[in-house]
Design an enzyme around this catalytic site. Structure first.
Site, PDB file in Angstrom:
ATOM      1  N   ARG A 107       0.798  -1.214  -0.123  1.00 45.57           N
ATOM      2  CA  ARG A 107      -0.247   0.053   0.012  1.00 45.57           C
ATOM      3  C   ARG A 107       0.938   1.341  -0.026  1.00 45.57           C
ATOM      4  O   ARG A 107       1.542   1.360   0.901  1.00 45.57           O
ATOM      5  CB  ARG A 107      -0.899   0.063   1.279  1.00 45.57           C
ATOM      6  CG  ARG A 107      -1.495   1.341   1.486  1.00 45.57           C
ATOM      7  CD  ARG A 107      -2.769   1.222   2.613  1.00 45.57           C
ATOM      8  NE  ARG A 107      -3.963   0.571   1.915  1.00 45.57           N
ATOM      9  CZ  ARG A 107      -5.074   0.608   2.505  1.00 45.57           C
ATOM     10  NH1 ARG A 107      -5.207   1.372   3.732  1.00 45.57           N
ATOM     11  NH2 ARG A 107      -5.954  -0.014   1.970  1.00 45.57           N
ATOM     12  N   HIS A 134      -7.518   0.996  -6.177  1.00 49.49           N
ATOM     13  CA  HIS A 134      -7.559   0.084  -5.168  1.00 49.49           C
ATOM     14  C   HIS A 134      -8.441  -1.162  -5.711  1.00 49.49           C
ATOM     15  O   HIS A 134      -9.477  -1.409  -5.160  1.00 49.49           O
ATOM     16  CB  HIS A 134      -8.358   0.638  -4.069  1.00 49.49           C
ATOM     17  CG  HIS A 134      -8.644   0.058  -2.751  1.00 49.49           C
ATOM     18  ND1 HIS A 134      -7.642  -1.033  -2.243  1.00 49.49           N
ATOM     19  CD2 HIS A 134      -9.238   0.462  -1.635  1.00 49.49           C
ATOM     20  CE1 HIS A 134      -7.846  -1.386  -1.123  1.00 49.49           C
ATOM     21  NE2 HIS A 134      -8.738  -0.458  -0.843  1.00 49.49           N
ATOM     22  N   GLN A 137     -10.047  -4.011  -3.176  1.00 46.44           N
ATOM     23  CA  GLN A 137     -11.307  -3.587  -2.799  1.00 46.44           C
ATOM     24  C   GLN A 137     -12.586  -3.950  -3.712  1.00 46.44           C
ATOM     25  O   GLN A 137     -13.485  -4.702  -3.358  1.00 46.44           O
ATOM     26  CB  GLN A 137     -11.573  -2.082  -2.399  1.00 46.44           C
ATOM     27  CG  GLN A 137     -12.657  -1.377  -1.978  1.00 46.44           C
ATOM     28  CD  GLN A 137     -13.009  -2.136  -0.721  1.00 46.44           C
ATOM     29  OE1 GLN A 137     -12.006  -2.011   0.317  1.00 46.44           O
ATOM     30  NE2 GLN A 137     -14.090  -2.750  -0.281  1.00 46.44           N
ATOM     31  N   ASP A 225     -17.569   6.764  -0.598  1.00 50.46           N
ATOM     32  CA  ASP A 225     -16.216   6.639  -0.010  1.00 50.46           C
ATOM     33  C   ASP A 225     -16.052   7.831   0.576  1.00 50.46           C
ATOM     34  O   ASP A 225     -16.923   9.156   0.516  1.00 50.46           O
ATOM     35  CB  ASP A 225     -15.325   6.475  -1.004  1.00 50.46           C
ATOM     36  CG  ASP A 225     -14.064   5.937  -0.499  1.00 50.46           C
ATOM     37  OD1 ASP A 225     -13.909   5.709   0.741  1.00 50.46           O
ATOM     38  OD2 ASP A 225     -12.934   6.029  -1.068  1.00 50.46           O
ATOM     39  N   CYS A 266     -16.269   1.332   1.070  1.00 55.56           N
ATOM     40  CA  CYS A 266     -15.142   0.335   1.227  1.00 55.56           C
ATOM     41  C   CYS A 266     -14.609   0.435   2.656  1.00 55.56           C
ATOM     42  O   CYS A 266     -14.048  -0.368   3.173  1.00 55.56           O
ATOM     43  CB  CYS A 266     -14.035   0.677   0.510  1.00 55.56           C
ATOM     44  SG  CYS A 266     -13.322   2.297   0.572  1.00 55.56           S
ATOM     45  N   ARG A 294     -13.126  -8.813   1.875  1.00 55.36           N
ATOM     46  CA  ARG A 294     -11.754  -8.617   1.232  1.00 55.36           C
ATOM     47  C   ARG A 294     -10.779  -9.767   1.517  1.00 55.36           C
ATOM     48  O   ARG A 294     -10.095 -10.276   0.866  1.00 55.36           O
ATOM     49  CB  ARG A 294     -11.191  -7.669   2.087  1.00 55.36           C
ATOM     50  CG  ARG A 294     -11.853  -6.014   1.882  1.00 55.36           C
ATOM     51  CD  ARG A 294     -11.435  -5.548   0.611  1.00 55.36           C
ATOM     52  NE  ARG A 294      -9.969  -5.359   0.554  1.00 55.36           N
ATOM     53  CZ  ARG A 294      -9.316  -4.534   1.041  1.00 55.36           C
ATOM     54  NH1 ARG A 294      -9.914  -3.535   1.636  1.00 55.36           N
ATOM     55  NH2 ARG A 294      -8.095  -4.381   0.757  1.00 55.36           N
TER      56      ARG A 294
HETATM   57  N1   CP Z   1     -11.093  -0.551   2.648  1.00 49.77           N
HETATM   58  C1   CP Z   1      -9.907  -0.441   2.905  1.00 49.77           C
HETATM   59  O1   CP Z   1      -8.818  -0.732   2.089  1.00 49.77           O
HETATM   60  O2   CP Z   1      -9.637  -0.377   4.395  1.00 49.77           O
HETATM   61  P1   CP Z   1      -8.243   0.033   5.187  1.00 49.77           P
HETATM   62  O3   CP Z   1      -7.876   0.871   4.830  1.00 49.77           O
HETATM   63  O4   CP Z   1      -8.593  -0.253   6.615  1.00 49.77           O
HETATM   64  O5   CP Z   1      -7.264  -1.095   4.630  1.00 49.77           O
HETATM   65  N1  NVA Z   2     -10.276   6.712  -0.843  1.00 50.49           N
HETATM   66  C1  NVA Z   2     -10.020   6.222   0.371  1.00 50.49           C
HETATM   67  C2  NVA Z   2      -9.934   4.535   0.415  1.00 50.49           C
HETATM   68  C3  NVA Z   2      -9.559   4.089   1.723  1.00 50.49           C
HETATM   69  C4  NVA Z   2      -9.541   2.548   1.822  1.00 50.49           C
HETATM   70  C5  NVA Z   2      -8.292   6.435   0.584  1.00 50.49           C
HETATM   71  O1  NVA Z   2      -7.718   6.541  -0.184  1.00 50.49           O
HETATM   72  O2  NVA Z   2      -8.135   7.133   1.650  1.00 50.49           O
END
Ligand code: CP
Ligand code: NVA
Length: 308
Positions: A107, A134, A137, A225, A266, A294
């Site tokens: 990530r 992502h 997700q 989101d 998400c 997930r």
């Molecule tokens: N939805 C998601 O990716 O959650 P986290 O940021 O908690 O991993």
């Molecule tokens: N759009 C959000 C998703 C988190 C899982 C972010 O990037 O913070």
């Protein structure tokens, strides 16, 4: 060996197979305690590095548990604690990690980091979120939709709010799984036109509609989101909130979609900002199924990466 970098660059037949595998894996575990090993152990003797340059709850825990259920072991690493955060190149990091581990999930911020890691790693690399996409997700979201409503092909998905990284992967999935997507939000937060164009080229109807009530008409799924993502500057928060308030998903908006429309997010959510608590906890919400899925979806992704 396969990298799982994005949905639009992964073969649609492979994506479909991963969703089907995820469903099978999930069904096989029904009623078992969470720590029960899977009947087969495709990751036995495998070590998986999970690198986080941003916070995470779901991605961290679901990958960790998924690897263990399949018989493997994990190393959870924070980017800032690694030399990666102190000047070592991505390419060198990729070559070093490939000598220790069998797969890498990362990530990160800039998607160039993900792509460079994949280019130089000799083991599979998985995208656990970048500023731009992502994909894991959305694999979980497709699995969730189909569990509740059957094939997503030909269905109408509405994205309300910021055309962000999660929205981008939904657009990629529209092109690959054959559903339509309507984006509703302010013009300055429109999704990337390149991704809109790609989904259209692949035959999906992608609509940009400023009026949220018009957008949700006939929707099978409404998605929200956070209004401010992890990569967004906090200085934009107030302006974004003012701009995005009309796009909050509330019970009135949900009542203008199809009567059996699902609601997804998400997570993490900001209750009563992008979505009301009534919708999040209401009968159309499948947010915790998404979170659970997930685990199952990523297990299928990891198996595909390793050719198992
Ligand atoms: N939805 C998601 O990716 O959650 P986290 O940021 O908690 O991993
Ligand atoms: N759009 C959000 C998703 C988190 C899982 C972010 O990037 O913070």
């Amino acid at each position: 060996m396969n990298h799982f970098l994005d949905i639009h660059t992964t073969d649609p037949a492979d994506l479909r197979a991963m969703i089907d595998t995820a469903r099978t894996l999930k069904n096989a575990r029904k009623g078992l305690p969470k720590g029960t090993p899977d009947a087969d152990q495709p990751l036995k003797n495998h070590m998986v590095a999970l690198i986080f340059e941003k916070p995470s709850t779901r991605t961290r825990v679901s990958f960790d548990v998924g690897v263990r259920q399949m018989g493997g072991q994990t190393l959870v690493l924070s980017g800032s604690d690694m030399q990666l955060g102190h000047g070592e190149t991505i390419a060198d990091t990729a070559r070093v990690l490939s000598r220790y581990v069998d797969m890498i999930m990362i990530r990160t911020f800039d998607e160039a980091v993900l792509h460079e890691l994949a280019e130089y790693a000799s083991v599979p690399v998985i995208n656990g979120l970048t500023d731009r996409t992502h994909p894991c997700q959305i694999m979980a979201d497709i699995l969730t939709f189909e569990e509740h409503h059957g094939p997503i092909k030909g269905k109408k998905v509405v994205w309300a709010g910021d055309g962000n990284n999660v929205c981008a992967s939904f657009l990629h999935a529209a092109g690959q799984f054959g559903f339509d997507l309507t984006f509703t939000g302010p013009a300055n937060l429109d999704p990337d036109p390149e991704f809109v164009g790609l989904a259209r080229q692949r035959g999906s109807t992608i609509t940009i509609e400023r009026d949220p009530a018009v957008a949700v008409d006939g929707a099978d799924l409404v998605v929200a989101d956070t209004w401010v993502s992890m990569h967004d500057s906090q200085s934009t928060k107030e302006r974004r909130h003012n701009q995005l308030r009309p796009y909050q998903v509330d019970e009135t908006l949900m009542s203008q979609a199809k009567p059996d429309a699902l609601f997804m997010h998400c997570l993490p959510a900001h209750r009563d900002e992008e979505v009301t608590t009534a919708v999040m906890d209401g009968p159309q919400s499948v947010i915790f199924d998404e979170a659970e899925n997930r685990l199952h979806a990523q297990k299928a992704v990891m198996r595909w990466c390793l050719g198992k």
